[in-house]
Design an enzyme around this catalytic site. Structure first.
Site, PDB file in Angstrom:
ATOM      1  N   TYR A  82      -6.729   9.466  12.637  1.00 31.25           N
ATOM      2  CA  TYR A  82      -7.449   9.330  13.902  1.00 31.25           C
ATOM      3  C   TYR A  82      -6.612   9.943  15.037  1.00 31.25           C
ATOM      4  O   TYR A  82      -5.567  10.536  14.797  1.00 31.25           O
ATOM      5  CB  TYR A  82      -7.846   7.869  14.127  1.00 31.25           C
ATOM      6  CG  TYR A  82      -8.778   7.400  13.025  1.00 31.25           C
ATOM      7  CD1 TYR A  82     -10.059   7.944  12.907  1.00 31.25           C
ATOM      8  CD2 TYR A  82      -8.365   6.481  12.061  1.00 31.25           C
ATOM      9  CE1 TYR A  82     -10.907   7.574  11.868  1.00 31.25           C
ATOM     10  CE2 TYR A  82      -9.204   6.109  11.019  1.00 31.25           C
ATOM     11  CZ  TYR A  82     -10.472   6.658  10.929  1.00 31.25           C
ATOM     12  OH  TYR A  82     -11.303   6.302   9.894  1.00 31.25           O
ATOM     13  N   GLY A 127      -6.513  -6.372   2.590  1.00 36.18           N
ATOM     14  CA  GLY A 127      -7.780  -5.909   3.138  1.00 36.18           C
ATOM     15  C   GLY A 127      -8.967  -6.447   2.377  1.00 36.18           C
ATOM     16  O   GLY A 127      -9.535  -7.480   2.715  1.00 36.18           O
ATOM     17  N   ARG A 128      -9.335  -5.746   1.309  1.00 35.46           N
ATOM     18  CA  ARG A 128     -10.561  -6.103   0.587  1.00 35.46           C
ATOM     19  C   ARG A 128     -10.525  -7.519   0.016  1.00 35.46           C
ATOM     20  O   ARG A 128     -11.569  -8.159  -0.127  1.00 35.46           O
ATOM     21  CB  ARG A 128     -10.833  -5.063  -0.497  1.00 35.46           C
ATOM     22  CG  ARG A 128     -11.345  -3.746   0.086  1.00 35.46           C
ATOM     23  CD  ARG A 128     -11.240  -2.583  -0.856  1.00 35.46           C
ATOM     24  NE  ARG A 128      -9.858  -2.136  -1.020  1.00 35.46           N
ATOM     25  CZ  ARG A 128      -9.507  -0.986  -1.578  1.00 35.46           C
ATOM     26  NH1 ARG A 128     -10.432  -0.162  -2.032  1.00 35.46           N
ATOM     27  NH2 ARG A 128      -8.242  -0.651  -1.685  1.00 35.46           N
ATOM     28  N   ARG A 163      -0.009   0.463  14.207  1.00 34.79           N
ATOM     29  CA  ARG A 163      -0.164   0.807  12.793  1.00 34.79           C
ATOM     30  C   ARG A 163       0.078   2.299  12.624  1.00 34.79           C
ATOM     31  O   ARG A 163      -0.479   3.119  13.355  1.00 34.79           O
ATOM     32  CB  ARG A 163      -1.563   0.457  12.285  1.00 34.79           C
ATOM     33  CG  ARG A 163      -1.625   0.466  10.752  1.00 34.79           C
ATOM     34  CD  ARG A 163      -2.972   0.073  10.203  1.00 34.79           C
ATOM     35  NE  ARG A 163      -2.805  -0.670   8.949  1.00 34.79           N
ATOM     36  CZ  ARG A 163      -3.747  -0.783   8.020  1.00 34.79           C
ATOM     37  NH1 ARG A 163      -4.929  -0.220   8.186  1.00 34.79           N
ATOM     38  NH2 ARG A 163      -3.524  -1.473   6.919  1.00 34.79           N
TER      39      ARG A 163
END
Length: 365
Positions: free
Chosen positions: A187, A324-325, A234
């Protein structure tokens, strides 16, 4: 090492996390459009997961221009701030802590998501060569190629810094405990760091000092706005993420940035490691170099197991782990890990977009 360290408190900047099992930022694309407004369903989702030592929110736009995915929330309008207030209040009512992850997606966007249908912005006019998400007529996420970006003009860059600063002020108003600057995964901030996506010839391109200039200006603006103990970051400085690599000198460049962050005494360093995306795992030798330069809390994220987290915490190379997941499918993940209970199966088809199904309906113990 006993696993007790995972369940022990950790001071993270201005807060003390009750445990070291953090919830990683997870894009779920369920906000209201138009307006990119968080929903009551999102409030329930985060409240259910408040036993995490720290919840890091899904990536959240700092401005309308920062948007790259249909259904991702923002934190730049009064309506968005008001909605986030309800979310943070719910987490705090359950004695949890929450950071908001702030992003500008840069070239990982689509013209249809941009104000006035303009081209997305980037350090240089180079295609991301990847995909993003729009919504179909039923509100479901559909994958499309990213649009060709235009290069930011030099005089536009202070406005990007100011958008981050304003978003940090808005996060404080919305009741967040901390902010996490998203400088990873290809990003905008990472696009400036990477020599493959940054071909600028001004003070924001070329040397690592120049490529790191924008992210450090954003960090400094955040420190000025709210204090170093409220600012986390991050990074994904090793490996390739969404066609954005870290160049031929990735380790040296990573250590330069981490040293600069360490000098600023920020709340934490969140390392997104490449092995979850098929890359090589970090070596202990690299982790030791990171630790020598950053003395605050280090959060590890990637292809982590409880055993890997315990080992690295025991060695003093990380201080907490972000899953996360596993948090998507297990709102009571801390209790399940502590009791060595079975985890719920993940339903990948409902990760992105949709409603309560696969979002707030996972069972607890």
């Amino acid at each position: 090492m006993s696993s007790e360290k995972l369940y022990s408190p950790l001071k993270v900047g201005a807060i003390t996390a009750a445990n070291r099992i953090f919830m990683a930022p997870l894009t779920r694309l369920r906000s209201i459009e138009p307006g990119d407004i968080p929903t009551p369903l999102m409030a329930e989702y985060y409240r259910q997961r408040a036993s995490a030592g720290l919840i890091i929110s899904e990536a959240t736009q700092i401005s309308a221009q920062a948007k790259g995915y249909a259904g991702a929330p923002g934190i730049h309008s009064p309506e968005q701030i008001a909605a986030w207030k309800k979310i943070t209040a719910g987490v705090h009512a359950e004695n949890g802590h929450m950071a908001v992850q702030l992003w500008h997606t840069g070239r990982i966007s689509h013209a249809s998501l941009q104000p006035g249908g303009q081209a997305p912005v980037a350090p240089s006019a180079l295609s991301a060569g990847t995909r993003t998400s729009l919504r179909d007529e039923n509100g479901q996420a559909i994958r499309v190629e990213t649009s060709m970006p235009r290069a930011l003009e030099l005089e536009e860059i202070p406005g990007i810094v100011n958008d981050f600063r304003q978003a940090i002020a808005n996060a404080r108003e919305a009741g967040f405990d901390l902010v996490e600057l998203h400088s990873a995964h290809g990003y905008l901030l990472h696009q400036f760091l990477s020599p493959s996506s940054n071909h600028r010839t001004d003070q924001y391109g070329g040397s690592v000092e120049n490529r790191a200039r924008l992210v450090l200006e954003v960090v400094d603006a955040g420190i000025e706005e709210w204090g170093a103990d409220r600012i986390g970051i991050r990074v994904s400085p090793i490996g390739t993420f969404q066609n954005t690599d870290n160049g031929p000198n990735e380790e040296a460049d990573a250590l330069y940035l981490i040293e600069q962050l360490g000098k600023r005494g920020i709340a934490y360093l969140h390392m997104s490691e490449p092995d979850w995306a098929g890359g090589e795992p970090y070596t202990d030798a690299f982790r030791e170099k990171v630790r020598a330069r950053f003395h605050g809390p280090i959060i590890g994220a990637g292809a982590y197991t409880v055993e890997k987290a315990e080992t690295l915490i025991g060695k003093g190379l990380i201080d907490a782990v972000a899953f996360g997941r596993d948090w998507i499918a297990n709102p009571d993940l801390v209790a399940r890990l502590q009791r060595k209970a079975e985890l719920n199966p993940q339903r990948a088809e409902s990760f992105y977009g949709g409603g309560a199904e696969g979002y707030t309906d996972y069972p607890t113990l």
